[in-house]
Write a protein that holds these residues in place. Structure first.
Motif, PDB file in Angstrom:
ATOM      1  N   ASP A 301       0.751  -1.081  -0.025  1.00 45.95           N
ATOM      2  CA  ASP A 301      -0.156   0.001   0.050  1.00 45.95           C
ATOM      3  C   ASP A 301       0.894   1.408  -0.022  1.00 45.95           C
ATOM      4  O   ASP A 301       0.319   2.494  -0.367  1.00 45.95           O
ATOM      5  CB  ASP A 301      -0.948  -0.178   1.504  1.00 45.95           C
ATOM      6  CG  ASP A 301      -2.191  -0.619   0.875  1.00 45.95           C
ATOM      7  OD1 ASP A 301      -2.499  -1.032  -0.204  1.00 45.95           O
ATOM      8  OD2 ASP A 301      -2.993  -1.033   1.837  1.00 45.95           O
ATOM      9  N   THR A 334      -4.130  -7.767   2.608  1.00 43.28           N
ATOM     10  CA  THR A 334      -5.125  -6.933   1.588  1.00 43.28           C
ATOM     11  C   THR A 334      -4.615  -6.116   0.751  1.00 43.28           C
ATOM     12  O   THR A 334      -4.915  -5.743  -0.459  1.00 43.28           O
ATOM     13  CB  THR A 334      -6.259  -6.478   2.443  1.00 43.28           C
ATOM     14  OG1 THR A 334      -6.784  -7.284   3.260  1.00 43.28           O
ATOM     15  CG2 THR A 334      -7.267  -5.807   1.421  1.00 43.28           C
ATOM     16  N   ARG A 338      -5.073  -5.990  -3.157  1.00 37.93           N
ATOM     17  CA  ARG A 338      -5.600  -4.774  -3.906  1.00 37.93           C
ATOM     18  C   ARG A 338      -4.992  -4.352  -4.937  1.00 37.93           C
ATOM     19  O   ARG A 338      -5.397  -4.025  -6.197  1.00 37.93           O
ATOM     20  CB  ARG A 338      -5.701  -3.675  -2.687  1.00 37.93           C
ATOM     21  CG  ARG A 338      -6.383  -2.434  -3.323  1.00 37.93           C
ATOM     22  CD  ARG A 338      -6.551  -1.258  -2.390  1.00 37.93           C
ATOM     23  NE  ARG A 338      -7.113  -1.514  -1.145  1.00 37.93           N
ATOM     24  CZ  ARG A 338      -6.539  -1.718  -0.080  1.00 37.93           C
ATOM     25  NH1 ARG A 338      -5.020  -1.686   0.144  1.00 37.93           N
ATOM     26  NH2 ARG A 338      -7.379  -1.838   1.055  1.00 37.93           N
ATOM     27  N   ILE A 352     -12.089  -0.802  -6.025  1.00 36.56           N
ATOM     28  CA  ILE A 352     -10.863  -1.780  -5.394  1.00 36.56           C
ATOM     29  C   ILE A 352     -10.320  -1.075  -4.154  1.00 36.56           C
ATOM     30  O   ILE A 352     -10.138  -1.737  -3.320  1.00 36.56           O
ATOM     31  CB  ILE A 352     -10.011  -2.089  -6.597  1.00 36.56           C
ATOM     32  CG1 ILE A 352     -10.403  -2.827  -7.443  1.00 36.56           C
ATOM     33  CG2 ILE A 352      -8.760  -2.878  -5.965  1.00 36.56           C
ATOM     34  CD1 ILE A 352      -9.325  -3.193  -8.850  1.00 36.56           C
ATOM     35  N   ASP A 353     -10.042   0.214  -4.086  1.00 34.47           N
ATOM     36  CA  ASP A 353      -9.889   1.042  -2.846  1.00 34.47           C
ATOM     37  C   ASP A 353     -10.537   0.766  -1.902  1.00 34.47           C
ATOM     38  O   ASP A 353     -10.120   0.973  -0.632  1.00 34.47           O
ATOM     39  CB  ASP A 353      -9.407   2.394  -3.444  1.00 34.47           C
ATOM     40  CG  ASP A 353      -8.259   2.720  -4.530  1.00 34.47           C
ATOM     41  OD1 ASP A 353      -7.293   1.833  -4.361  1.00 34.47           O
ATOM     42  OD2 ASP A 353      -8.357   3.827  -4.939  1.00 34.47           O
ATOM     43  N   ILE A 355     -12.344  -2.091  -0.837  1.00 37.74           N
ATOM     44  CA  ILE A 355     -12.846  -3.293  -0.816  1.00 37.74           C
ATOM     45  C   ILE A 355     -13.061  -3.954   0.210  1.00 37.74           C
ATOM     46  O   ILE A 355     -13.727  -4.781   0.683  1.00 37.74           O
ATOM     47  CB  ILE A 355     -11.438  -4.059  -1.535  1.00 37.74           C
ATOM     48  CG1 ILE A 355     -11.746  -5.690  -1.943  1.00 37.74           C
ATOM     49  CG2 ILE A 355     -10.243  -4.163  -0.620  1.00 37.74           C
ATOM     50  CD1 ILE A 355     -10.776  -6.388  -2.664  1.00 37.74           C
TER      51      ILE A 355
END
Length: 943
Positions: A301, A334, A338, A352-353, A355
């Motif tokens: 991320d 995650t 993602r 998707i951000d 999710i």
């Protein structure tokens, strides 16, 4: 300008009165030029001269193309969409039923025909043997659509399973080809990709294809694509090199190693085409790119990307179709998951951000099938479950003495490394860790590693100044010749009196080997499996030195030399070993490096893990060699657990706790589900991390071992739970889509051929088996079909199993003959559009439609056969089962029901409206309607 003469059956109008429309019934040449005789219906017939006629076609008319040249094939039937006059010529825009393509054609070469809807409304005319003609028409369409979806009736050397067929059907019918396929390991993702290629090539323009796979799997992908799907790929590097990017035009189906293709470093932007990364980016666009083992494409991320992810990012800009394959897409992270999803579907990045709060987006990107749910075509579960047993090794006093002495040596070595520091200090620590891994594997492996180090210390003329840099963990994980790295660099001792300590340890190891309890236990167990139970066994070890030791012991005790596979073997040598193992040899000893990607399940269901790797995920990969599709038995895995070193103590405790947790989680009601247990075990092994514990073990003890292993397992369980929650939204293709396609076999192809061929003057003589028969072609067909050569008497079969090419011609959808027969049976001239069929126990009415879908730029995506039936006073329903009835019984003509044309029109309109509703339910922003063609209609009657 040459005048075009309308053909018989063409519709014309009077230029002087365009409302007068009629059909051409004859053409004549006269001294004054050509004339046509036109039937204007109630206004009688009339003769028109050149210049007196115009186009009489109207929107919605069904027409047949009649080629001007006799050597051209007809474009077939189509529907008139528009009419125009251009440069004093009339043309009709016709949407062709066979392809969905819309093209402008001269109206003079178009014959109007009665479509199935018009025939049904008028209750005829019905051709001779109309019931059989309609039956064969629908059967031909059904066989063709089944083959397009599965390849099951083509020259593909695979028996596709329901989950594979449905997955491919789901992708092809989705309108876009950007997916993450997350099937469990062993469910046949390679076969799914091959089936997908075949389906896309049949329906779309798919020319340039790139597979990016781990280096150890490049040959396997190449061979499976060739042997199973007759698709020839070349591997970039081993098979060909590129010196100029213009040469890429010569290579359209390419496989490249993931690590060969990735950027050289974080600064490599691909602009330098002297590197593999740069040259690959210079290749231009690809119609499809597939990444295998896609979980290796990591980006967190914070935007930190691996070089492999950067490769995928760069290639993403080169294709509109990207497919990622991985059995472990989430791995409890995650953020990384993602970014994988965003790679596949950048257009859904906003969803998707979010999710974690809106996980529904997963179903638009991820397709996932589980082993526990997988079934065969008969609905039986594919996997029989997995039993994991422990083989506890008796206490060995001699090894205990050796282990105490080894700990002293390791303590001195680690201390020397810490004192020295830097790369050289880390290198010493790395060598010490090698000794620990060797000791965890076998006394023989430890002895070899110690011997290598002593040889380096006593070597003459060695160069001390060469600095040894320890490799990355990823580089050594799975290295089956790790003992070679134990030599260190130079002949300088790590600490004072190292050489003497090595000699003492080697003497102790040699003594312990004479009474090796672990080796004796293996010999006893394998003897029972092979000599008493008469079964085969696969033995895994991490290292070649242990493999050589086991080879010697088993050959001496059993009198049979085991087959071996390791990283030093070529692909052909590995294949030879597997063939020998499957044929007669009962024992195969493999290292992980040698066995990666190999399928060893065909005649073996028992595995022994002689040593347990420090990376538990590798156990899951070992099990996957046997626990995969095609395994006919319950898999038995026997783990040798020896608590003779602190490292083995940690791993043994881990597997003890794993066994307890798996049993708790796999208990459904009062029963233990072994299939579910195998699923849980694999996922926990993939996620548990004990690296910190093993790192601390270098000091000779670890505090709170049990407690900390439980904490590591709890973390693995939480990671699994997070994945399960998110992936529960993934699309499980399963088998539902299969029902709408029907299921057809080569026996059904034989039935179709035998019943359809006589309509074309081809005699069929039955053979000893339903799928074997002899055909006698009329003289004018001699040389028409390449597979028959110049023969008119053909011994044929539709069954691949047992086919002898020297005795029979195999007929499937790769042959010209079957395609010709299907094409002619579904043509308008066959008159299979309408009939009344004698079948008193069936529905009153039936209609067959072909729904065709396109993308937003008009390219055909897929087709669907829709069969509707209707009971009196009931709405129409989808009913593909009548096709099986058509296959089972020769069509017998019945009498049309007595009803008004208006009533019949209404019934037909209701059926078409229902078919349109079914089409509408499949549409997305990627998938649009192209056409809905009525193929046939009819009624069932009792007479």
């Amino acid at each position: 300008m040459d005048e075009l003469i309308p053909i018989e059956g063409a519709w014309v109008c009077r230029r002087s009165n365009p409302d007068d429309i009629g059909v051409v019934v004859a053409t004549r040449e006269t001294p004054n030029g050509p004339t046509i005789e036109v039937d204007f219906g109630p206004k009688a017939k009339a003769t028109l001269a050149a210049g007196e006629w115009g186009c009489g076609l109207q929107i919605g008319h069904c027409v047949q193309d009649v080629p001007l040249s006799g050597v051209r094939e007809t474009l077939g039937a189509g529907t008139v969409l528009h009419v125009r006059e251009l440069a004093a010529r009339f043309q009709a825009l016709v949407q062709l039923h066979a392809s969905g393509q819309s093209i402008w054609l001269p109206f003079e070469r178009l014959r109007r025909i009665m479509d199935p809807e018009l025939l049904y409304r008028r209750a005829g005319p019905i051709a001779e043997r109309g019931a059989e003609r309609v039956s064969l028409t629908i059967i031909a369409h059904a066989l063709g659509k089944w083959n397009e979806a599965t390849g099951a009736l083509d020259r593909l050397d695979v028996d596709a399973l329901p989950h594979q067929i449905s997955l491919v059907h789901r992708i092809v019918n989705s309108g876009q080809t950007n997916w993450l396929i997350a099937d469990d390991v062993g469910l046949g993702k390679t076969i799914e990709v091959g089936l997908l290629l075949a389906a896309l090539e049949r329906r779309q323009n798919l020319r340039r294809i790139l597979f990016v796979v781990p280096s150890g799997l490049t040959r396997q992908w190449k061979e499976e694509m060739l042997s199973k799907f007759d698709r020839r790929f070349l591997i970039f590097g081993p098979d060909f090199r590129i010196s100029d990017h213009k040469e890429w035009g010569l290579f359209e189906r390419v496989i490249v190693s993931l690590d060969l293709a990735k950027p050289q470093d974080s600064q490599d932007d691909g602009s330098n085409d002297s590197t593999s990364f740069g040259m690959l980016l210079a290749a231009g666009g690809w119609d499809l790119i597939v990444f295998d083992e896609a979980h290796r494409l990591a980006r967190d991320d914070l935007g930190r990307s691996t070089l492999r992810y950067k490769l995928a990012q760069a290639l993403r800009t080169k294709t509109d179709r990207l497919v990622l394959l991985t059995g472990t897409p989430h791995q409890g992270d995650t953020g990384k998951f993602r970014n994988l999803l965003t790679l596949v579907r950048p257009d859904l990045s906003k969803a998707i951000d979010e999710i974690e709060t809106e996980p529904d987006v997963v179903q638009e990107i991820v397709l996932r099938n589980r082993k526990i749910d997988a079934v065969d075509l008969n609905g039986a579960f594919l996997f029989k479950g997995l039993i994991v047993r422990r083989a506890a090794i008796d206490h060995d006093p001699e090894f205990e003495s050796l282990e105490r002495q080894l700990r002293d040596y390791l303590s001195l070595g680690y201390r020397a490394g810490d004192t020295l520091g830097g790369a050289e200090g880390r290198a010493i620590g790395f060598v010490m860790t090698i000794y620990r891994k060797m000791a965890s594997s076998s006394i023989a492996a430890l002895y070899i590693a110690l011997k290598n180090r002593l040889e380096r210390l006593t070597a003459q003329n060695d160069v001390d100044s060469v600095q040894y840099v320890p490799p990355d963990e990823d580089e050594t994980d799975g290295d089956d010749q790790l003992d070679e790295r134990s030599r260190g660099s130079g002949s300088t001792p790590f600490f004072e009196s190292e050489a003497q300590l090595l000699r003492d340890l080697m003497a102790k190891a040699a003594e312990a080997m004479r009474n090796d309890k672990k080796g004796e236990a293996l010999v006893a167990l394998v003897s029972d499996i092979v000599l008493v139970q008469k079964k085969k066994v696969l033995i895994f070890t991490e290292y070649r030195s242990t493999q050589a030791y086991l080879l010697y012991r088993l050959q001496s005790a059993i009198g049979q030399k085991p087959e071996i596979i390791n990283g030093s073997k070529t692909v052909d040598e590995k294949k030879d070993a597997i063939r020998s193992f499957e044929a007669g040899n009962s024992i195969l000893i493999s290292t992980e490096a040698g066995g990666e990607g190999l399928n060893l399940h065909r005649d073996c269901h028992i595995m022994i893990n002689y040593d347990l790797p420090w990376n538990p995920a590798r156990i899951s990969q070992r099990i996957g060699r046997l626990y995969r599709y095609g395994q006919k038995h319950q898999v038995v895995v026997i783990n040798f657990l020896a608590r003779d070193t602190i490292d083995n103590e940690i791993v043994s405790i881990l597997f003890d706790r794993l066994d307890t947790i798996v049993r708790e989680m796999a208990t459904v009601g009062p029963e233990f589900d072994e299939r579910y247990a195998a699923d849980i075990l694999g996922e926990l092994l993939e996620r548990v991390d004990i690296s910190t514990l093993l790192e601390e073990a270098q000091s000779g003890h670890v505090d709170r071992t049990q407690e900390r292993i439980d904490a590591a397992l709890d973390q693995a369980k939480r990671a699994k739970s997070i994945q399960d929650d998110i992936l529960s939204f993934a699309t499980a293709t399963g088998a539902p889509d299969l029902d709408s396609l029907g299921q057809y076999t080569t026996a059904d192809v034989a039935t179709f051929i035998k019943r359809a061929a006589p309509f074309f003057e081809i005699e069929v003589q039955e053979g000893a088996h339903h799928e074997r028969f002899t055909m006698r072609l009329p003289a004018h067909m001699k040389g028409t079909f390449a597979e028959f050569g110049g023969r008119t008497v053909v011994s044929a079969t539709t069954q691949r199993a047992g086919w002898n090419p020297d005795e029979q011609i195999l007929i499937d959808f790769s042959t010209e003959f079957l395609n010709w027969l299907v094409r002619n049976v579904t043509a308008e001239q066959f008159n299979g559009s309408y009939a009344a069929i004698a079948k008193p126990d069936s529905a009153e009415f039936f209609a067959a439609f072909l729904a065709r879908f396109q993308n937003d730029q008009g390219h055909t995506l897929s087709e669907r056969l829709i069969i509707l039936t209707q009971e009196p006073q009931s709405p129409p329903v989808v009913n593909t089962s009548i096709i099986r009835g058509f296959l089972s019984h020769i069509g017998v003509d019945g009498g049309p029901r007595v009803s008004e044309p208006a009533e019949r029109k209404k019934q037909m309109d209701v059926a078409r409206d229902h078919a349109e509703l079914l089409v509408a339910q499949e549409l997305t922003r990627f998938k649009h309607p192209n056409d809905l063609v009525t193929l046939a209609a009819g009624e069932f009657s009792g007479t």
